[in-house]
Design a protein around this motif. Structure first.
Motif, short mmCIF file in Angstrom:
data_model
loop_
_atom_site.label_atom_id
_atom_site.label_comp_id
_atom_site.label_asym_id
_atom_site.label_seq_id
_atom_site.Cartn_x
_atom_site.Cartn_y
_atom_site.Cartn_z
N MET A 1 0.01 75.88 -30.17
CA MET A 1 -1.26 76.14 -29.50
C MET A 1 -1.95 77.30 -30.20
N LYS A 2 -3.10 77.05 -30.81
CA LYS A 2 -3.77 78.03 -31.65
C LYS A 2 -4.98 78.67 -30.97
N ARG A 3 -5.23 78.36 -29.72
CA ARG A 3 -6.38 78.93 -29.04
C ARG A 3 -5.94 79.49 -27.69
N VAL A 4 -6.84 80.25 -27.07
CA VAL A 4 -6.56 80.80 -25.74
C VAL A 4 -6.78 79.71 -24.69
N LEU A 5 -5.85 79.58 -23.76
CA LEU A 5 -5.98 78.60 -22.69
C LEU A 5 -6.60 79.24 -21.46
N ASP A 6 -7.75 78.72 -21.04
CA ASP A 6 -8.43 79.16 -19.82
C ASP A 6 -7.80 78.41 -18.65
N LEU A 7 -6.92 79.10 -17.91
CA LEU A 7 -6.11 78.42 -16.91
C LEU A 7 -6.91 77.94 -15.70
N LYS A 8 -7.89 78.72 -15.26
CA LYS A 8 -8.68 78.30 -14.11
C LYS A 8 -9.57 77.11 -14.45
N ALA A 9 -10.02 77.02 -15.70
CA ALA A 9 -10.78 75.85 -16.11
C ALA A 9 -9.88 74.63 -16.21
N MET A 10 -8.64 74.84 -16.61
CA MET A 10 -7.71 73.71 -16.79
C MET A 10 -7.38 72.99 -15.49
N ILE A 11 -7.30 73.75 -14.38
CA ILE A 11 -6.88 73.09 -13.13
C ILE A 11 -7.93 72.08 -12.65
N ALA A 12 -9.15 72.17 -13.19
CA ALA A 12 -10.18 71.22 -12.82
C ALA A 12 -10.13 69.96 -13.68
N THR A 13 -9.33 69.98 -14.75
CA THR A 13 -9.33 68.86 -15.69
C THR A 13 -7.99 68.14 -15.82
N VAL A 14 -6.88 68.83 -15.55
CA VAL A 14 -5.57 68.18 -15.72
C VAL A 14 -5.29 67.24 -14.56
N LYS A 15 -4.50 66.21 -14.83
CA LYS A 15 -4.09 65.27 -13.79
C LYS A 15 -2.82 65.80 -13.14
N LEU A 16 -2.98 66.36 -11.95
CA LEU A 16 -1.87 67.00 -11.27
C LEU A 16 -2.00 66.76 -9.77
N ALA A 17 -1.16 65.87 -9.24
CA ALA A 17 -1.21 65.54 -7.82
C ALA A 17 -0.46 66.60 -7.02
N ALA A 18 -1.04 67.02 -5.91
CA ALA A 18 -0.41 68.04 -5.06
C ALA A 18 0.84 67.47 -4.38
N GLY A 19 1.84 68.35 -4.20
CA GLY A 19 3.07 67.90 -3.56
C GLY A 19 4.12 69.00 -3.57
N ASP A 20 5.35 68.65 -3.89
CA ASP A 20 6.45 69.61 -3.84
C ASP A 20 6.35 70.64 -4.96
N TYR A 21 6.71 71.88 -4.65
CA TYR A 21 6.65 72.98 -5.62
C TYR A 21 7.47 72.65 -6.87
N LEU A 22 8.59 71.98 -6.72
CA LEU A 22 9.47 71.74 -7.85
C LEU A 22 9.06 70.56 -8.73
N THR A 23 8.25 69.66 -8.19
CA THR A 23 7.95 68.43 -8.93
C THR A 23 6.48 68.24 -9.28
N SER A 24 5.58 68.86 -8.56
CA SER A 24 4.14 68.69 -8.83
C SER A 24 3.72 69.67 -9.92
N ARG A 25 4.09 69.34 -11.15
CA ARG A 25 3.95 70.28 -12.25
C ARG A 25 3.32 69.63 -13.48
#
Length: 224
Positions: A1-25
């Protein structure tokens, strides 16, 4: 990874279904298996048995409770290896999680990072990296673990500019005050301001330019 990752912007774009802390990753790119970097979307409540890793948790959005500790948006803490815990999370909660193996026997529990902790003088960036005056820096370390390789706290600096240098550590930053612009070797410039949370991994090479005082929460994994 050669650039800075904007984490708050990422949560609006990644496919991540809400659920258990251990598996919804969602696993973020990491240089190797020595560190785990993830976005997590917990929802509801659950229990986690003790694991052999020190884990830093930062709330990007929502509210997340670990045992008796409530973390609001933009709060973070370290879960020490060997600590079992109960958790609860409100809807639309997103976390950044950074984990490192701890092989030593340590005292179980949670370690918070106080943004208002008393600061002490700390070393500025090496003068050979700077392109202007040497800044005045202060820090308030919160912990150092995993044979000294994993640590976090609060850091402040007066304005300074630094040339492009390769990162030899993985660093999470949350800006409490000020703003900073990073420019990559490809010429891409990214500016972050107070309230932004971002990640720079080992191997990335970028400059730093801050035109005003900066205060940040930091968590670093620097392998020996």
């Amino acid at each position: 990874m050669k650039r800075v990752l904007d984490l708050k912007a990422m949560i609006a774009t990644v496919k991540l279904a809400a659920g258990d802390y251990l598996t919804s990753r969602y696993k973020l790119p990491a240089p190797d298996d020595a560190v785990t970097l993830e976005l997590v979307a917990p929802l509801g409540q659950g229990h986690v048995e003790a694991v052999a890793k020190d884990t830093f948790v930062f709330v990007l959005n929502g509210r997340f409770s670990i045992n008796d500790m409530l973390l609001e948006k933009d709060d973070g803490c370290k879960i020490t290896a060997g600590t079992a815990f109960n958790w609860t999370a409100t809807p639309a909660t997103y976390l950044f999680v950074m984990s490192v193996l701890e092989t030593a026997d340590t005292e179980q529990g949670l370690v918070s990072i106080d943004p208002f902790a008393q600061m002490s003088p700390s070393s500025p960036p090496p003068v050979e990296y700077l392109t202007g005056p040497v800044p005045t820096c202060q820090s308030a370390p919160a912990w150092r673990s995993c044979a000294g390789q994993f640590y976090g706290g609060i850091w402040t600096s007066t304005p300074y500019s630094r040339k492009k240098v390769p990162y030899v550590h993985d660093e999470f930053m949350y800006l409490l005050e000020g703003n900073v612009t990073f420019t990559s070797v490809s010429g891409e410039a990214q500016t972050f301001k107070a309230g932004d949370a971002f990640l720079i991994c080992r191997g990335a090479s970028c400059s730093w330019d801050s035109q005003e005082n900066v205060k940040k929460l930091y968590v670093i994994f620097r392998p020996s």
